[in-house]
Design a protein around this motif. Structure first.
Motif, mmCIF file in Angstrom:
data_model
loop_
_atom_site.group_PDB
_atom_site.id
_atom_site.type_symbol
_atom_site.label_atom_id
_atom_site.label_comp_id
_atom_site.label_asym_id
_atom_site.label_seq_id
_atom_site.Cartn_x
_atom_site.Cartn_y
_atom_site.Cartn_z
ATOM 1 N N ARG A 147 0.839 -1.173 0.000
ATOM 2 C CA ARG A 147 0.000 0.000 0.000
ATOM 3 C C ARG A 147 0.885 1.238 0.000
ATOM 4 O O ARG A 147 2.094 1.143 0.135
ATOM 5 N N GLU A 160 1.996 5.028 1.344
ATOM 6 C CA GLU A 160 1.982 5.937 2.491
ATOM 7 C C GLU A 160 2.461 7.294 1.999
ATOM 8 O O GLU A 160 3.524 7.398 1.397
ATOM 9 N N ILE A 189 4.167 10.834 1.612
ATOM 10 C CA ILE A 189 5.368 11.466 2.159
ATOM 11 C C ILE A 189 5.077 12.947 2.277
ATOM 12 O O ILE A 189 4.691 13.585 1.295
ATOM 13 N N ALA A 190 5.262 13.485 3.476
ATOM 14 C CA ALA A 190 4.881 14.875 3.700
ATOM 15 C C ALA A 190 5.729 15.825 2.864
ATOM 16 O O ALA A 190 5.217 16.704 2.189
ATOM 17 N N PRO A 196 8.671 15.423 0.139
ATOM 18 C CA PRO A 196 9.619 14.601 -0.609
ATOM 19 C C PRO A 196 10.955 15.328 -0.781
ATOM 20 O O PRO A 196 10.982 16.524 -1.055
ATOM 21 N N ARG A 233 4.636 0.573 0.920
ATOM 22 C CA ARG A 233 4.847 -0.240 2.120
ATOM 23 C C ARG A 233 4.392 -1.655 1.837
ATOM 24 O O ARG A 233 3.323 -1.856 1.261
ATOM 25 N N ARG A 234 5.190 -2.613 2.257
ATOM 26 C CA ARG A 234 4.740 -3.981 2.124
ATOM 27 C C ARG A 234 4.059 -4.398 3.423
ATOM 28 O O ARG A 234 4.519 -4.070 4.506
ATOM 29 N N ASP A 235 2.962 -5.076 3.287
ATOM 30 C CA ASP A 235 2.250 -5.515 4.497
ATOM 31 C C ASP A 235 2.987 -6.680 5.148
ATOM 32 O O ASP A 235 3.604 -7.467 4.489
ATOM 33 N N ASN A 264 0.731 -2.299 9.506
ATOM 34 C CA ASN A 264 -0.205 -3.261 8.942
ATOM 35 C C ASN A 264 -1.540 -3.229 9.679
ATOM 36 O O ASN A 264 -1.717 -3.909 10.690
ATOM 37 N N LEU A 288 0.848 21.063 6.209
ATOM 38 C CA LEU A 288 1.585 20.365 7.252
ATOM 39 C C LEU A 288 1.305 20.938 8.635
ATOM 40 O O LEU A 288 1.744 20.394 9.633
#
Lengths: 349, 513
Positions: free
Chosen positions: A2, A4, A6-7, A9, A347-349, B78, B405
């Motif tokens: 999935r 996530e 990044i605020a 980069p 992200r990998r679960d 997760n 932010l």
């Protein structure tokens, strides 16, 4: 898996992924070249040689990039303000028609004045062509994607009528083309003897001007504000309707300059095959440039190089030049993915 | 409330640290949750409460630290693992599909919706059982779109319970509820505790924290700064711990009202969607006075706010600024007349999320103060933003940071600075403290009071009657687009205002539409 967000980069991240997108494009193009029966290294090499390998090739690439810079700028300007101008093709032809009308003897003036008058008139025609959908949008809420897209077909048919009727060259042996421009109406070559006309320089100047407008002027600030959050812009007192209309004028005018430069610079007369879809390819150029005016120059050169290079590769090796279209589509998809990966972390679960 | 039963914690957060760029959202946070216990997590906006809970639920990955549930470490990042381990989260903003029914939303994700043989009967029976047991009244076959906010929250809780959650995380659950709904929620939570569930309860509201929790944890700037058994603390102490200093409501001296700066004479506007427009409204805002507008949400506040903001023009009647009838009226005209506008929705209307602080600071004044003949003066703009950040204590990494932010409180401080810096004659504050923590609330109120004392006419629109009564020198009530006459400070009890808010005080007046 999935994503996530990044605020903020990092710069490295913002450069790495677009670079990877180019690598991915080349890899995929190689695979396709293999399927088509060519040696991928030879195919890619031949594309490079075809695009940059000789003085002639390089100038051809620059010539091809010229209208793409104009249409790319037109799209970038409009898209930044969330004005979805899909009608750059029609606006390009509007500019071209004006040149064919004014430049074939109707106006007799010294070259610098005539060229200036034609360029301004062309811009006005293109601007007007986008002003109509923009007014429909701001007054009646009509979706400009639909109106600008459909305008392309209407206008192309109109040009077809002009070339069969009022603008038809009496000496043209029946071909649907306009009369040739008078010498004063032709954009001169930048260097004598080299097939590169002033349209290219004009395109570079236009890109810098658009960048300056974007970064340094109140209009640029307003256009970005309207594009990012129209409700907040309206609340803050930014004249939203006026800004959208100004954006439309600028965008339509830039697209029309593509038509001006193609007819006055390259072709010398108006035909129905003036643009092989420069208006639509401009969308790809603008997206590849991430809507940045100076990025448009780089993106237009890249796209032009692929087209010019693929033509020459096709003649030399026999792999169809349609490879260029696929490479372009691949590049766009990879770039869209790269933008996503710049802003999100997987992200990998 | 049942006691804390077991020594073995059901949940343990150890040394959780999370950074976003240069901002540390959580720093070495450690706490345990026991079976049957309610922990309240208290903190200002931006203190790191939501980040911490998102880490616990697996939506963020912590940079350091571990989460242990029932003795087993939770794999980071997760949410499904968290769900399977028995952690259920009710988000501040609901995550329901409006076009699906209640039971479909509840089983969504727990089992495939379009399986050939979807056992809807069993699912609905289980939902009915749960809703009976936990007093969460809701019809499993109703469409989410047709439910009230309170009912939707019940669906969210049922969703967690349906997956056999043993630990419930509630992020600001009462922010959207009426007092009655809050009471019902608390009854449900007490039942849950009796059945052995554990709860983490995030809230700004101190009396709720005192009412429902066993233990209070206070977060400040991402760090756990205090931990108190609820029985051994009080609201004053918690309030002080949250903001790091003793705070108090602004001490308002009696107003010295001056000239009428903004007047509505028999003014009507058109409706905004389903909300009514103003109907023959009369209102006078005076210099040096705070006028409070009380009313239930959706009774014409938006129309009045849009009118004064310049977004809407009068249909009939007159709008006067400083005695002169207004002819041209737009947001820019309103700003030009010295009206400071604090909009209801700071995210959608007040700011542009992807613009930096500098750009957001000059949104209203770029044309008059930060440009010359169409050329922006970015150096001046940036200097101005820097001085606002300093003066109004906006916590951020600098004027180049994107405003998305910032926490709500800091965003509001920037908006305050943006409009107050121009020495406005009239201030429109629409829900200026909604969603803010105690520290920011007091800050905003203090600034409004100071502006009043400096001679500005302030209109405070709020659905919070306490706020209205505490701050206002005079009060109007709005109901179905009608404005009541003016009530002086201290002449009305909340119950009397409530009668007007319900629309029952307007008889005998001519409010024909």
């Amino acid at each position: 898996m999935r994503l996530e967000p990044i605020a903020n980069p990092s710069l490295a991240r913002r450069l790495t992924f677009p670079a990877l997108a180019i690598v991915a494009t080349i890899v995929i193009a190689s695979l396709l070249a293999m399927i088509a029966g060519g040696n991928p290294m030879a195919v890619l090499g031949q594309i490079l040689i075809g695009a940059f390998g000789s003085k002639f090739a390089l100038l051809e690439t620059l010539n091809r990039a010229t209208p793409l810079i104009f249409t790319g700028l037109a799209i970038a300007v409009a898209f930044r303000a969330k004005l979805w101008n899909i009608g750059a093709e029609a606006q390009l032809y509007a500019g071209a028609v004006v040149v064919a009308v004014l430049g074939t003897g109707a106006l007799q003036m010294p070259a610098p004045i005539l060229l200036t008058v034609m360029a301004l008139a062309a811009m006005m025609a293109g601007a007007f062509l986008l002003l109509v959908p923009a007014l429909l949008k701001t007054r009646l809420g009509v979706d400009e994607v639909v109106t600008t897209l459909l305008f392309n077909f209407i206008f192309l048919l109109f040009v077809s009528y002009l070339l069969e009727g009022p603008l038809k060259d009496p000496m043209g042996m029946g071909w649907p083309k306009s009369a040739r421009l008078i010498p004063e109406a032709r954009l001169p070559r930048i260097v004598d003897g080299l097939r590169l006309h002033w349209g290219f320089a004009l395109a570079l100047i236009a890109a810098v001007i658009v960048w300056v407008i974007d970064a340094k002027t109140t209009l640029g600030f307003e256009m970005r504000a309207v594009g990012q959050n129209v409700e907040a812009a309206r609340f803050a007192g930014i004249p939203v309707t006026k800004v959208i209309l100004k954006t439309a004028l600028l965008s339509g005018g830039l697209a029309a300059l593509a038509g001006f430069s193609e007819v006055a610079g390259l072709k010398g007369s108006l035909t129905l095959d003036l643009s092989p879809g420069f208006g639509y390819t401009g969308i790809v150029v603008a997206m590849l440039a991430l809507l940045h005016p100076l990025g448009v120059i780089v993106a237009a050169l890249f796209v032009a190089a692929i087209f010019v290079g693929a033509d020459s590769m096709s003649r030399a090796i026999g792999v169809p030049s349609y490879l260029a279209d696929i490479m372009l589509a691949t590049a766009l998809l990879c770039m869209v993915l790269a933008i996503l990966l710049t802003k999100f972390r997987v992200r990998r679960d | 409330m049942s006691g804390v039963e077991s020594a073995q914690p059901v949940l343990r957060l150890q040394n959780i640290t999370k950074r976003f760029g240069s901002v540390t959202a959580n720093e070495a946070v450690t706490f345990d949750l026991a079976k049957g216990e309610v922990i309240a997590l208290l903190g200002e906006n931006g203190a790191g409460k939501t980040t911490l809970m998102n880490i616990l639920f697996g939506q963020y990955t912590a940079d350091e630290g571990t989460v242990t549930v029932f003795g087993k470490p939770l794999p980071p990042g997760n949410p499904r693992a968290a769900l399977d381990a028995g952690v259920g989260m009710v988000h501040q903003h609901f995550t329901l599909a409006e076009n699906l029914t209640v039971w479909e939303n509840i089983v969504l994700g727990a089992q495939p919706l379009h399986a050939p043989r979807l056992r809807s009967g069993a699912a609905k029976a289980k939902i009915r059982g749960l809703s009976e047991e936990f007093q969460l009244k809701v019809d499993p076959d109703a469409k989410i779109g047709a439910l009230t906010v309170g009912e939707r929250q019940r669906v969210e809780i049922l969703k967690a319970l349906y997956r056999d959650a043993r630990i419930l995380i509630l992020d600001e659950p009462t922010a959207v509820l009426t007092p009655q709904e809050t009471d019902a929620l608390f009854a449900t939570l007490r039942t849950a505790i009796d059945l052995g569930l554990s709860i983490v309860f995030i809230s700004h509201k101190l009396h709720e924290v005192m009412a429902i929790s066993n233990r209070v944890l206070v977060l400040r700037h991402g760090k756990l700064v205090a931990e108190r058994p609820t029985l051994d603390t009080d609201r004053a102490e918690l309030s002080a711990l949250t903001v790091g200093a003793e705070t108090s409501a602004p001490d308002l001296a009696p107003a010295t009202p001056g000239a009428a700066l903004l007047t509505l004479c028999d003014l009507s506007t058109s409706a905004i969607g389903t909300a009514p427009g103003l109907r023959h409204a009369n209102l006078t805002l005076r210099a040096g006075q705070i006028t409070g507008l009380a009313g239930v949400s959706g009774n014409g506040q938006a129309a009045l706010s849009d009118l004064i903001s310049g977004l809407v023009t009068p249909q009939t009647g007159q709008l006067k600024v400083a005695g002169d009838i207004v002819t041209a009226w737009s947001p820019r005209d309103a700003i030009g007349q010295g009206i400071a506008r604090i909009p209801e929705d700071r995210h959608k209307t007040g700011t542009i999320a992807d613009f930096d602080l500098t750009e957001n600071t000059i949104l209203e004044t770029y044309a008059t103060q930060f440009s010359k003949r169409g050329w922006m003066n970015w150096r001046k703009a940036k200097a101005h933003a820097e001085s606002l950040i300093e003066t109004y204590d906006v916590r951020c990494s600098g004027p180049d940071a994107r405003i998305r932010l910032l926490s709500g409180g800091n965003m509001q401080k920037l908006i305050l600075g943006r409009v107050l810096e121009n020495a406005p004659r009239i201030i429109l504050a629409n829900q200026p403290v909604r969603g803010l923590d105690i520290g920011a609330v007091n800050y905003v109120h203090g600034r409004l009071a100071a502006a009043r004392d400096a001679g500005a006419a302030v209109l405070l629109i709020s659905e919070d009657l306490d706020e209205i009564m505490r701050l206002s020198d005079v009060i109007h009530v709005i109901s179905d687009g009608r404005l009541s006459s003016e009530f002086a400070r201290g002449t009305m009890q909340p119950e009397q205002l409530g009668v007007w808010m319900a629309g029952d005080g307007f008889e005998g007046h001519d409010y024909a539409a």
